[in-house]
Design a protein around this motif. Structure first.
Motif, mmCIF file in Angstrom:
data_model
loop_
_atom_site.group_PDB
_atom_site.id
_atom_site.type_symbol
_atom_site.label_atom_id
_atom_site.label_comp_id
_atom_site.label_asym_id
_atom_site.label_seq_id
_atom_site.Cartn_x
_atom_site.Cartn_y
_atom_site.Cartn_z
ATOM 1 N N ASP A 47 0.953 -1.214 0.108
ATOM 2 C CA ASP A 47 -0.028 0.049 0.040
ATOM 3 C C ASP A 47 0.915 1.173 -0.098
ATOM 4 O O ASP A 47 0.383 2.225 -0.515
ATOM 5 N N ALA A 48 2.062 1.269 0.640
ATOM 6 C CA ALA A 48 2.948 2.322 0.669
ATOM 7 C C ALA A 48 3.647 2.629 -0.601
ATOM 8 O O ALA A 48 3.799 3.875 -1.133
ATOM 9 N N ALA A 49 3.752 1.527 -1.343
ATOM 10 C CA ALA A 49 4.703 1.629 -2.417
ATOM 11 C C ALA A 49 3.861 2.047 -3.654
ATOM 12 O O ALA A 49 4.305 2.476 -4.618
ATOM 13 N N ILE A 50 2.641 1.615 -3.662
ATOM 14 C CA ILE A 50 1.892 1.762 -4.949
ATOM 15 C C ILE A 50 0.724 2.721 -4.216
ATOM 16 O O ILE A 50 0.052 2.648 -3.758
ATOM 17 N N PRO A 51 0.885 3.654 -5.115
ATOM 18 C CA PRO A 51 -0.223 4.977 -4.866
ATOM 19 C C PRO A 51 -1.719 4.431 -5.304
ATOM 20 O O PRO A 51 -1.719 3.435 -6.308
#
Length: 60
Positions: A47-51
């Motif tokens: 979730d943090a890596a993919i907007p």
């Protein structure tokens, strides 16, 4: 007297089996907890890596 000794030995053997099952159950619960935590951490990293992106008909 031998009858009582036999009962004590039998009870001890049965209690040992219960202890083994309790340890196995505890180990299985720990393994499930570790897997759940790992999945939550991996999901947070993704979730943090993919907007956030809107996908589908409403995104147009």
């Amino acid at each position: 007297m031998p009858y009582r000794l036999w009962l004590v030995c039998l009870a001890t053997a049965l209690l040992t089996g219960c202890a083994v099952l309790a340890v196995a159950d505890g180990a299985a619960s720990l393994a499930v907890g570790v897997v759940k935590t790992t999945v939550k951490v991996a999901g947070a990293v993704v979730d943090a890596a993919i907007p956030d992106a809107k996908v589908g008909k409403d995104s147009e």
